[in-house]
Design a protein around this motif. Structure first.
Motif: not given
Length: 266
Positions: A3, A7, A72, A76, A78, A81, A134, A136, A139
């Motif tokens: 993760g 990001e 998302h 992935g 991220l 978010a 992750h 979702p 997050r």
């Protein structure tokens, strides 16, 4: 670690808009507008599952909104978010979870006193978290809480729900099958009462379809005594919902098309 790398890559490397493909921008202005919360409104799936809380959605689950949520959750992306969390925060506010200056007896039906708002995300199965790298809903909830705090709403995240048994993948299941799949599957963790004490709980998720997941989450919260007294209103907020859940496309909604923490006690 997976993760973290996802990001970092999303922040550093050139990207195209996950909603429409516009080049070199994380979310273009048009797609961001679709998640502005201007079209936020109450949603109610049909048939409505028993025990479903009052649910507010920020946008219609179509076009760019669908693409952004899937990017998302499944691919992935991220950094998305942030914009998804802003949409969720708009749904929380539109649902009346916080009213500064108002007075109301804690737990009373429909009261909206200026208590802290606690966002309780619906948990993902551990196998899904491992596969995606992750969680979702959690997050997005954290991003929404940050947005709410910056706007003056005392908000925090309390991931107090946990899966107490294995459930099947919901994809491809109908409304009745989803209810049966999730019946009794969620529970509040041991420290749930302490982590939510004195606050107004809002159940949150990225998406509502049949409502089975939020209905089960509400059952678990009520069974643990966290929802207030008899007649208390339990609220929920989501980023998106199908258009027919609104009854009609909400005013101000933009339906676009695409080209091709608080301590956890799990």
């Amino acid at each position: 670690m997976r993760g973290w790398w996802q990001e970092l890559a999303g922040l550093v490397l050139p990207v195209d808009c996950a909603g429409c493909g516009a080049v070199r921008t994380l979310v273009c202005a048009d797609c961001g507008g679709a998640l502005s919360g201007a079209g936020a409104g109450p949603v109610r799936p049909s048939p409505r599952p028993e025990g479903l809380p009052v649910v507010q959605a920020a946008a219609v689950y179509e076009g760019a909104v669908r693409s952004l949520l899937l990017a998302h959750k499944e691919r992935g992306a991220l950094p998305l978010a942030g914009v998804l969390g802003a949409a969720l925060a708009a749904a929380v506010v539109a649902g009346g979870a916080y009213a500064p200056g108002a007075t109301g007896r804690a737990g009373g039906a429909g009261s909206a006193g200026a208590r802290d708002v606690v966002l309780v995300p619906v948990p993902s199965a551990r196998r899904q978290v491992r596969a995606r790298g992750h969680d979702p809903a959690r997050r997005i909830a954290r991003a929404a809480a940050g947005r709410l705090r910056r706007s003056g709403v005392p908000a925090r995240v309390a991931p107090v729900l946990r899966l107490r048994r294995a459930v099947a993948d919901q994809a491809g299941l109908g409304a009745r099958q989803r209810r049966e799949n999730l019946a009794g599957a969620l529970a509040v963790c041991r420290d749930g009462a302490r982590l939510t004490a004195g606050a107004r709980i809002v159940l949150v998720d990225d998406l509502i379809t049949t409502g089975a997941t939020l209905a089960e989450a509400a059952r678990a919260v009520r069974a643990a005594g966290l929802a207030g007294g008899a007649g208390a209103v339990l609220r929920a907020a989501v980023v998106a919902a199908p258009a027919d859940s609104f009854g009609s496309v909400p005013p101000g909604a933009q339906v676009l098309t695409t080209p091709t923490e608080q301590k956890s006690c799990e």
